[in-house]
Write a protein that holds these residues in place. Sequence first.
Motif, PDB file in Angstrom:
ATOM      1  N   ALA A 304       0.743  -1.245  -0.071  1.00  0.00           N
ATOM      2  CA  ALA A 304      -0.025   0.008   0.138  1.00  0.00           C
ATOM      3  C   ALA A 304       0.593   1.077  -0.114  1.00  0.00           C
ATOM      4  O   ALA A 304       0.534   2.283  -0.712  1.00  0.00           O
ATOM      5  N   SER A 305       1.812   1.235   0.868  1.00  0.00           N
ATOM      6  CA  SER A 305       2.819   2.194   0.907  1.00  0.00           C
ATOM      7  C   SER A 305       3.572   2.616  -0.658  1.00  0.00           C
ATOM      8  O   SER A 305       3.653   3.774  -0.841  1.00  0.00           O
ATOM      9  N   GLN A 306       4.157   1.435  -1.029  1.00  0.00           N
ATOM     10  CA  GLN A 306       4.451   1.423  -2.405  1.00  0.00           C
ATOM     11  C   GLN A 306       3.803   2.207  -3.582  1.00  0.00           C
ATOM     12  O   GLN A 306       4.277   3.038  -4.187  1.00  0.00           O
ATOM     13  N   ALA A 307       2.408   1.809  -3.403  1.00  0.00           N
ATOM     14  CA  ALA A 307       1.609   2.390  -4.450  1.00  0.00           C
ATOM     15  C   ALA A 307       1.658   3.984  -4.255  1.00  0.00           C
ATOM     16  O   ALA A 307       1.487   4.653  -5.293  1.00  0.00           O
ATOM     17  N   LEU A 308       1.529   4.592  -2.817  1.00  0.00           N
ATOM     18  CA  LEU A 308       1.343   5.852  -2.788  1.00  0.00           C
ATOM     19  C   LEU A 308       2.615   6.573  -3.047  1.00  0.00           C
ATOM     20  O   LEU A 308       2.638   7.711  -3.670  1.00  0.00           O
ATOM     21  N   ILE A 309       3.730   5.970  -2.668  1.00  0.00           N
ATOM     22  CA  ILE A 309       5.048   6.508  -3.128  1.00  0.00           C
ATOM     23  C   ILE A 309       5.342   6.640  -4.647  1.00  0.00           C
ATOM     24  O   ILE A 309       5.604   7.778  -5.025  1.00  0.00           O
ATOM     25  N   SER A 310       4.954   5.546  -5.308  1.00  0.00           N
ATOM     26  CA  SER A 310       5.007   5.739  -6.576  1.00  0.00           C
ATOM     27  C   SER A 310       4.053   6.675  -7.316  1.00  0.00           C
ATOM     28  O   SER A 310       4.188   7.551  -8.297  1.00  0.00           O
ATOM     29  N   GLY A 311       2.844   7.208  -6.587  1.00  0.00           N
ATOM     30  CA  GLY A 311       1.915   8.050  -7.024  1.00  0.00           C
ATOM     31  C   GLY A 311       2.555   9.229  -6.894  1.00  0.00           C
ATOM     32  O   GLY A 311       2.268  10.183  -7.541  1.00  0.00           O
ATOM     33  N   ALA A 312       3.247   9.380  -5.596  1.00  0.00           N
ATOM     34  CA  ALA A 312       4.136  11.045  -5.402  1.00  0.00           C
ATOM     35  C   ALA A 312       5.103  11.026  -6.547  1.00  0.00           C
ATOM     36  O   ALA A 312       5.197  12.219  -7.076  1.00  0.00           O
ATOM     37  N   PHE A 313       5.818   9.952  -7.157  1.00  0.00           N
ATOM     38  CA  PHE A 313       6.730  10.410  -7.963  1.00  0.00           C
ATOM     39  C   PHE A 313       6.144  10.590  -9.534  1.00  0.00           C
ATOM     40  O   PHE A 313       6.337  11.591 -10.113  1.00  0.00           O
ATOM     41  N   SER A 314       4.879   9.919  -9.678  1.00  0.00           N
ATOM     42  CA  SER A 314       4.191  10.161 -11.019  1.00  0.00           C
ATOM     43  C   SER A 314       3.586  11.837 -10.790  1.00  0.00           C
ATOM     44  O   SER A 314       3.602  12.632 -11.805  1.00  0.00           O
ATOM     45  N   LEU A 315       3.014  12.065  -9.677  1.00  0.00           N
ATOM     46  CA  LEU A 315       2.392  13.512  -9.620  1.00  0.00           C
ATOM     47  C   LEU A 315       3.648  14.423  -9.788  1.00  0.00           C
ATOM     48  O   LEU A 315       3.351  15.549 -10.277  1.00  0.00           O
ATOM     49  N   THR A 316       4.733  14.241  -9.139  1.00  0.00           N
ATOM     50  CA  THR A 316       5.931  15.240  -9.199  1.00  0.00           C
ATOM     51  C   THR A 316       6.437  15.610 -10.959  1.00  0.00           C
ATOM     52  O   THR A 316       6.406  16.450 -11.415  1.00  0.00           O
ATOM     53  N   SER A 317       6.343  14.113 -11.464  1.00  0.00           N
ATOM     54  CA  SER A 317       6.761  13.995 -13.041  1.00  0.00           C
ATOM     55  C   SER A 317       5.519  14.934 -13.852  1.00  0.00           C
ATOM     56  O   SER A 317       5.886  15.849 -14.647  1.00  0.00           O
ATOM     57  N   GLN A 318       4.276  14.905 -13.301  1.00  0.00           N
ATOM     58  CA  GLN A 318       3.176  15.624 -14.022  1.00  0.00           C
ATOM     59  C   GLN A 318       3.204  16.998 -13.633  1.00  0.00           C
ATOM     60  O   GLN A 318       2.999  17.835 -14.492  1.00  0.00           O
ATOM     61  N   ALA A 319       3.563  17.408 -12.381  1.00  0.00           N
ATOM     62  CA  ALA A 319       3.627  18.887 -12.194  1.00  0.00           C
ATOM     63  C   ALA A 319       4.894  19.682 -12.744  1.00  0.00           C
ATOM     64  O   ALA A 319       4.616  20.680 -13.051  1.00  0.00           O
ATOM     65  N   VAL A 320       5.975  18.876 -13.006  1.00  0.00           N
ATOM     66  CA  VAL A 320       6.997  19.394 -13.552  1.00  0.00           C
ATOM     67  C   VAL A 320       6.681  19.821 -15.091  1.00  0.00           C
ATOM     68  O   VAL A 320       6.917  20.739 -15.622  1.00  0.00           O
TER      69      VAL A 320
END
Length: 631
Positions: A304-320
């Motif tokens: 569950a934590s891995q999924a959310l951490i990966s989501g934070a990475f994807s969100l950062t990529s989108q925001a950049v």
Amino acid sequence: MDKPFSEKIKKPALPVIAALGVVFGDIGTSPLYAFRECFGGAGSAPVSPENLSGAASLIVWSLVFVISLKYLIFILRLDHHGEGGILALATLVESKVEKSHTAARFILLGIAGSALIYADGMLTPAISVLGAVEGLAVSAPAVEHWIVPLTVVILLGLFAVQAKGTGTVGRFFGPVIGLWFASLAVLGVRGILMDPSVLAGLSPHAGITFLIREWQHGLPVLGAVFLAVTGGEALYADLGHFGARPIRLAWFIVVFPALVLNYLGQAALLSVAPAALKNPFYLLAPDALRFPLTLLATAAAVIASQALISGAFSLTSQAVQLGCLPRIRIRHTSAKQQGQVFVPGVNGALGVACVLVVLGFRSSGNLAGAYGIAIALTMAITSVLFFSAARRVWGWPLGKALAVSAAFLVVDLAFLVANSTKILQGGWLPIGVAVFMMIMMTTWLWGRRRTRLREQEEETDMEAFLGQVQRGEIQRVEGLAVYLNGFADTIPGALLHNLKHNHVLHECVVMLHVEMLNRPRVFGHELGFAHEESGAGIHQVTLRFGFLDEPDIPAAMERFLPEELGFEPRAASYFLGRETYGVPPREGWPGRLRWRFFNLMSRNASSAVDYFNLPTNRVVELGARMSCDEE
């Protein structure tokens, strides 16, 4: 364009299994602490058979209304070119708005929701892993004092392996979570058999009468009930990876029945053994199975934590990509699946934050006070955006859109008010993190707009420059030079500085503008490239990428540039400009602070060399200092 992950899997059952592992890990670990907090937290209701059935009813019908109805039936239909998540929803609505100031409001809502998800990313790994390891207090009381240190070790290990990418372990996520949900269901049935009267909790009447009867405990109970639905936003964010159908099938066939059975089972256990309130989830299991269950729960929490951490990475990529954050180092960990990224800066910050949270709160019960308010705010923002999307994207009449959105918002606001009572218990932490992230993103957008206005004032006339080149007034040298340009149809600052100091120009000059579009993927389509030959060996090129594309400039130019230009990625010279900006002299102290923060982010932004995958030995970087007058 890469197909969604679900389309790459041949057997129809596999997308459902994969969705179990990635999409439902967060909401699937909520039984570890959610029901307990209804009666064991601050201001909670007293334990009685009627109250236990009422709490179970509130959780069940919250899952029905918030997850099944709001997200799976309605929100999942709002994809932005196949992608989901609050930032994608905001850009979808923004794309349908003509007035720029109105569109900016929707982007601001998306930024607010994104900032809150970062705060959630800091708390979810901590509370999930800590709640799972707390099973040792039941299965192995002698090592209870090792719960916090062991949680820290697991979290450090989790963040340490992020650089390897999730591809190699992703195939194991679904089966492990599948076993977890099977265990939830079996344990729930075992509990229900102890007191079948808790099946009254399947009726919404039990929940309503519970709130009326225990009105003085209503807000704390609703705050605890909300912990059972906190995975809704993560579910929406993973839409692009699997598609709506596998997510819906996994929910209705596996996840929802298992969760309902387990929450009812915990209620039944407490009705016959109120002392089990210490940890009703683990006490549902027989003594011999509690330690294996602790191991399984820990594995599920890590997933569950891995999924959310990966989501934070994807969100950062989108925001950049969308220009909401400065460039940051982003590594793509899979050559086959574009969405798998690793962001070292975000990984380090989240890892440190999670460890500090565990050391500060020390139990999932204490941490439950901080957990929830960020997600409640995000869900309320999603409901506001849903109203605009229903009107502008689906063309719903005002009455219909208002009625459905108001129903969603009433429930969201009830949960938000309930969680707001926990601000002093720790809710201030995610709010503070979200406010800082909003300040960072809005300052970056503000600074880029101000610097753009200044650069427009100093632009050299393109026609005059081309005329000077065509008249042979500038000495030419062999080779092809690529000048990266922040804005289309302008002369790159690096080119002007090169002329000023070196007085030469390459025979072939490409003035390259990279444009990030508000859509997930563009690379590989004609929309991603525009070329205009201005004469005298001067070419104006625009490359367009979506916010999920990897902006690899050499690969894109090699693919799209005409062959007669003879472009070779490792033979061309790449010229970059790096500007710093002075604070306007008439700016007030808030503006001066904002400028300094913008300059700090600009100086620490990742180099364009890494971000655009440029060959390091072919790059020339030219710096300049600019002043920015007041608007």
